[in-house]
Scaffold this motif. Structure first.
Motif, short mmCIF file in Angstrom:
data_model
loop_
_atom_site.label_atom_id
_atom_site.label_comp_id
_atom_site.label_asym_id
_atom_site.label_seq_id
_atom_site.Cartn_x
_atom_site.Cartn_y
_atom_site.Cartn_z
N ALA A 14 0.83 -1.20 0.00
CA ALA A 14 0.00 0.00 0.00
C ALA A 14 0.87 1.25 0.00
CB ALA A 14 -0.93 -0.01 1.21
N GLY A 15 1.93 1.25 0.80
CA GLY A 15 2.83 2.40 0.83
C GLY A 15 3.51 2.65 -0.50
N VAL A 16 3.92 1.58 -1.16
CA VAL A 16 4.55 1.72 -2.49
C VAL A 16 3.53 2.29 -3.48
CG1 VAL A 16 5.49 0.41 -4.43
CG2 VAL A 16 6.32 -0.03 -2.12
N LEU A 17 2.30 1.82 -3.44
CA LEU A 17 1.26 2.34 -4.33
C LEU A 17 1.00 3.82 -4.06
CD1 LEU A 17 -1.35 -0.56 -4.39
CD2 LEU A 17 0.12 0.18 -6.25
N VAL A 19 3.06 6.08 -2.67
CA VAL A 19 4.22 6.88 -3.12
C VAL A 19 4.26 6.95 -4.64
CG1 VAL A 19 6.74 6.93 -3.19
CG2 VAL A 19 5.58 6.51 -1.03
N ALA A 20 4.01 5.82 -5.30
CA ALA A 20 3.98 5.82 -6.77
C ALA A 20 2.88 6.73 -7.29
CB ALA A 20 3.80 4.39 -7.30
N GLY A 21 1.77 6.77 -6.58
CA GLY A 21 0.68 7.66 -6.99
C GLY A 21 1.05 9.13 -6.85
N VAL A 22 1.68 9.48 -5.74
CA VAL A 22 2.09 10.87 -5.54
C VAL A 22 3.09 11.28 -6.62
CG1 VAL A 22 3.33 12.44 -4.00
CG2 VAL A 22 1.58 10.91 -3.07
N LEU A 23 4.05 10.41 -6.89
CA LEU A 23 5.03 10.71 -7.96
C LEU A 23 4.38 10.64 -9.34
CD1 LEU A 23 8.14 8.77 -6.61
CD2 LEU A 23 7.67 11.23 -6.49
N ILE A 29 1.97 9.44 -16.88
CA ILE A 29 1.93 8.09 -17.41
C ILE A 29 0.94 7.24 -16.64
CG2 ILE A 29 3.30 6.01 -17.82
CD1 ILE A 29 5.72 7.87 -18.15
N ILE A 30 0.84 7.49 -15.35
CA ILE A 30 -0.05 6.71 -14.50
C ILE A 30 -1.04 7.64 -13.79
CG2 ILE A 30 1.54 4.80 -14.12
CD1 ILE A 30 2.35 6.04 -11.51
N PRO A 31 -2.22 7.14 -13.48
CA PRO A 31 -3.21 7.98 -12.78
C PRO A 31 -2.85 8.12 -11.30
CG PRO A 31 -4.09 5.79 -13.15
CD PRO A 31 -2.74 5.84 -13.83
N GLY A 32 -2.12 9.14 -10.96
CA GLY A 32 -1.53 9.28 -9.64
C GLY A 32 -2.51 9.30 -8.48
N LEU A 33 -3.52 10.16 -8.55
CA LEU A 33 -4.44 10.28 -7.43
C LEU A 33 -5.22 8.99 -7.22
CD1 LEU A 33 -5.64 12.00 -5.22
CD2 LEU A 33 -7.15 13.04 -6.91
N LEU A 34 -5.65 8.39 -8.30
CA LEU A 34 -6.38 7.11 -8.18
C LEU A 34 -5.49 6.01 -7.63
CD1 LEU A 34 -8.55 7.11 -11.42
CD2 LEU A 34 -9.30 7.47 -9.06
N LEU A 35 -4.23 6.01 -8.01
CA LEU A 35 -3.29 5.01 -7.50
C LEU A 35 -3.06 5.19 -6.00
CD1 LEU A 35 -1.60 2.63 -8.48
CD2 LEU A 35 0.26 4.23 -8.89
N SER A 36 -2.93 6.44 -5.56
CA SER A 36 -2.77 6.70 -4.13
C SER A 36 -4.00 6.24 -3.36
CB SER A 36 -2.53 8.19 -3.88
OG SER A 36 -1.28 8.58 -4.36
N TRP A 37 -5.17 6.59 -3.86
CA TRP A 37 -6.40 6.18 -3.19
C TRP A 37 -6.53 4.65 -3.21
CZ3 TRP A 37 -10.74 3.58 -4.98
CH2 TRP A 37 -11.80 3.51 -4.07
N GLY A 38 -6.13 4.03 -4.31
CA GLY A 38 -6.16 2.56 -4.39
C GLY A 38 -5.25 1.91 -3.37
N THR A 62 -11.02 8.97 0.70
CA THR A 62 -12.01 9.01 -0.38
C THR A 62 -12.54 10.42 -0.58
OG1 THR A 62 -12.62 6.71 0.05
CG2 THR A 62 -14.20 8.05 -1.19
N VAL A 63 -12.83 11.11 0.52
CA VAL A 63 -13.31 12.49 0.42
C VAL A 63 -12.24 13.38 -0.20
CG1 VAL A 63 -13.97 14.52 1.79
CG2 VAL A 63 -14.99 12.29 2.28
N ILE A 64 -11.00 13.24 0.25
CA ILE A 64 -9.91 14.06 -0.29
C ILE A 64 -9.72 13.78 -1.78
CG2 ILE A 64 -7.41 14.44 -0.24
CD1 ILE A 64 -7.58 13.97 2.81
N ALA A 65 -9.72 12.51 -2.17
CA ALA A 65 -9.54 12.16 -3.58
C ALA A 65 -10.70 12.65 -4.44
CB ALA A 65 -9.37 10.65 -3.73
#
Length: 166
Positions: A14-17, A19-23, A29-38, A62-65
């Protein structure tokens, strides 16, 4: 840290997802906010931490995203509309941005978008007035990126506080 423990493994993934979402917000290339929420969703569903805390963290994330996604489109869109950049210029920027995304990795989306808007605005207003109009469109895109980045960071911060609380 024992990686054979399921909770630890889920937390690391979850932490890797997250961090990858924020970056990923910075790299289109990747949907960052959705990846972080995921990542938060995965943690809430599969972790063995305290029940109420993880669901509260998921609800806040969920509210923040959701707010971030809505504001990401509405606020810059309003700024673009107020700046006077017409829809055909934006469509040309979008189409060339999409083409640029596949032709030039990483920066092609931004380059194509800029070239498309500049070309349309140069035809509409002349070369002298095309750059200020393009700059206003770029500022709106930058605002959209900043809103999404702030939302992804917000999701990450809520998750970290959830880890500490659990």
């Amino acid at each position: 840290m024992d990686l054979s423990d399921g909770g630890t493994t889920v937390t690391i993934i979850a932490g890797v997802l997250i961090v990858a979402g924020v970056l990923g917000v910075l790299l289109p290339i990747i949907p960052g906010l959705l990846l972080s929420w995921g990542g938060v969703l995965l943690w809430a569903l599969l972790s063995d931490t305290g029940g109420a805390v993880k669901w509260l963290v998921l609800a806040l994330a969920t509210v923040i995203a959701a707010v971030g996604m809505v504001v990401k489109f509405l606020w810059p869109g309003r700024k673009l509309k107020d700046s006077g950049v017409p829809l055909p210029s934006l469509l040309a920027g979008g189409v060339l941005g999409l083409i640029g995304f596949f032709v030039v990795p990483v920066v092609g989306l931004l380059l194509g978008f800029l070239l498309g808007i500049y070309a349309m605005e140069a035809m509409r207003l002349g070369v002298d007035q095309a750059w200020p109009s393009t700059r206003r469109a770029l500022a709106a895109v930058g605002l959209s990126l900043l809103v999404e980045f702030a939302a992804a960071l917000g999701v990450a911060v809520v998750w970290v506080f959830g880890l500490i609380a659990a």
